[in-house]
Design a protein around this motif. Structure first.
Motif, mmCIF file in Angstrom:
data_model
loop_
_atom_site.group_PDB
_atom_site.id
_atom_site.type_symbol
_atom_site.label_atom_id
_atom_site.label_comp_id
_atom_site.label_asym_id
_atom_site.label_seq_id
_atom_site.Cartn_x
_atom_site.Cartn_y
_atom_site.Cartn_z
ATOM 1 N N ARG A 1 0.828 -1.207 0.000
ATOM 2 C CA ARG A 1 0.000 0.000 0.000
ATOM 3 C C ARG A 1 0.860 1.254 0.000
ATOM 4 N N LEU A 2 1.921 1.245 0.789
ATOM 5 C CA LEU A 2 2.799 2.414 0.852
ATOM 6 C C LEU A 2 3.448 2.685 -0.497
ATOM 7 N N SER A 3 3.728 1.624 -1.241
ATOM 8 C CA SER A 3 4.370 1.781 -2.550
ATOM 9 C C SER A 3 3.445 2.432 -3.568
ATOM 10 N N ALA A 4 2.157 2.478 -3.263
ATOM 11 C CA ALA A 4 1.196 3.108 -4.168
ATOM 12 C C ALA A 4 1.083 4.606 -3.925
ATOM 13 N N LEU A 5 1.871 5.129 -2.975
ATOM 14 C CA LEU A 5 1.882 6.554 -2.659
ATOM 15 C C LEU A 5 3.318 7.064 -2.761
ATOM 16 N N ASN A 6 3.519 8.166 -3.451
ATOM 17 C CA ASN A 6 4.868 8.695 -3.639
ATOM 18 C C ASN A 6 5.589 8.895 -2.306
ATOM 19 N N GLU A 7 6.809 8.385 -2.216
ATOM 20 C CA GLU A 7 7.714 8.553 -1.078
ATOM 21 C C GLU A 7 7.364 7.698 0.140
ATOM 22 N N PHE A 8 6.158 7.163 0.226
ATOM 23 C CA PHE A 8 5.738 6.521 1.465
ATOM 24 C C PHE A 8 6.475 5.214 1.755
ATOM 25 N N ALA A 9 6.907 4.502 0.733
ATOM 26 C CA ALA A 9 7.642 3.263 0.983
ATOM 27 C C ALA A 9 8.912 3.559 1.777
ATOM 28 N N ARG A 10 9.550 4.678 1.463
ATOM 29 C CA ARG A 10 10.761 5.071 2.199
ATOM 30 C C ARG A 10 10.401 5.534 3.607
#
Length: 290
Positions: A95-104
């Motif tokens: 899910r985080l990877s579907a939002l800019n920067e959130f995976a980091r």
């Protein structure tokens, strides 16, 4: 002339409890009230660095404790790259990877076990009028394990999520249902957080032209249509919070009218409030400036 606050003659300062007091988003919503000397704050912050900063900056009406509030059990704390995403819940990488920067932002740097305490088991908590809470997914658990304590509160300022950023994270609907069951109603959205959906970036700016709402800070208050079931002191503190924290003139006036109707305060309090905000204030068709 007495101010409207003086006429309320509250028995004590308004009591704020702040769970997850780490000030990562700037000043807390009750900052003006605290500065004016009208409230006390008991804050809980289990992260050592954040707790140290809070203690160093604390004023005479503030105290901060290292407890993690939850369901009373032991849980694994996931400390993330972005301090504000540290949580007892596992970040949802997909899910985080579907939002800019959130995976980091949600990358887990280290893990550790923390013991939690139930809100209802905090014997030295003292009174509670406003609960402000931001704990990255654990809000519902804390509400469910604090029903006895929250029965005396008049307002809850909570972060709610519309998109699950963590695995198994309760969302707005579940939190809303729990607070409504405890006698609270949504009053206002204090803040709404939107974020850009990945992977598009316009002109190198990841924050341009995005509409996806992910989180919000929502203020809940005890049912303003049934103020007569509250104690007079609760109504007084609700009036103070409505004015100094949320700027909600309509809710303040309803509280004042209830107190006047109950014979608790003099009717002049309404006129004093109108004068304090510099507005012509009408209740039941009677102007307060004549």
């Amino acid at each position: 002339m007495h101010s409207w606050v003086d006429r309320l003659a509250v028995e004590r300062l308004t009591a704020v409890v702040d769970i997850g007091a780490n000030p990562i988003d700037g000043d807390p919503p009750y900052k003006d009230m605290l500065t004016a000397g009208l409230c006390t704050v008991t804050g809980f912050e289990p992260q050592a660095e954040a707790l140290t900063a809070l203690l160093e900056a604390a004023g005479p009406n503030e105290r901060y404790l290292p407890h993690a509030v939850g369901d009373g059990g032991e849980h694994e704390l996931k400390v993330t790259w972005m301090n504000g995403m540290t949580s007892l819940f596992e970040p949802d990488v997909r899910r985080l990877s579907a939002l800019n920067e959130f995976a980091r932002y949600g990358e887990v740097l280290r893990r550790g076990t923390v013991a939690t305490k139930r809100l209802d088991d905090l014997d030295d908590l003292g009174p509670l009028d406003l609960l402000k809470i931001d704990v990255q997914g654990s809000e519902l658990t804390i509400f469910q394990n604090g029903r006895r304590t929250l029965a005396g509160a008049v307002a809850v300022h909570t972060e709610v999520s519309f998109v699950p950023l963590y695995e198994g994270q309760p969302l707005f609907g579940e939190v809303d249902a729990e607070l409504r069951a405890q006698g609270f109603l949504p009053h206002t959205f204090a803040a709404i957080k939107k974020w850009p959906i990945a992977p598009g970036v316009l002109d190198g700016n990841i924050f341009e032209h995005h509409q996806q709402v992910i989180e919000a800070d929502v203020a809940y208050v005890k049912d303003f249509g049934r103020l007569e079931v509250l104690e007079a002191e609760q109504v007084k503190h609700l009036a103070l919070l409505a004015h100094f924290v949320y700027g909600s003139t309509d809710l303040v006036v309803r509280c004042l009218v209830q107190l006047v109707s109950d014979g608790v305060v003099d009717e002049q309090v309404v006129a004093d409030y109108g004068a304090a905000i510099g507005r012509s204030l009408t209740t039941n068709g009677v102007r307060s400036d004549r």
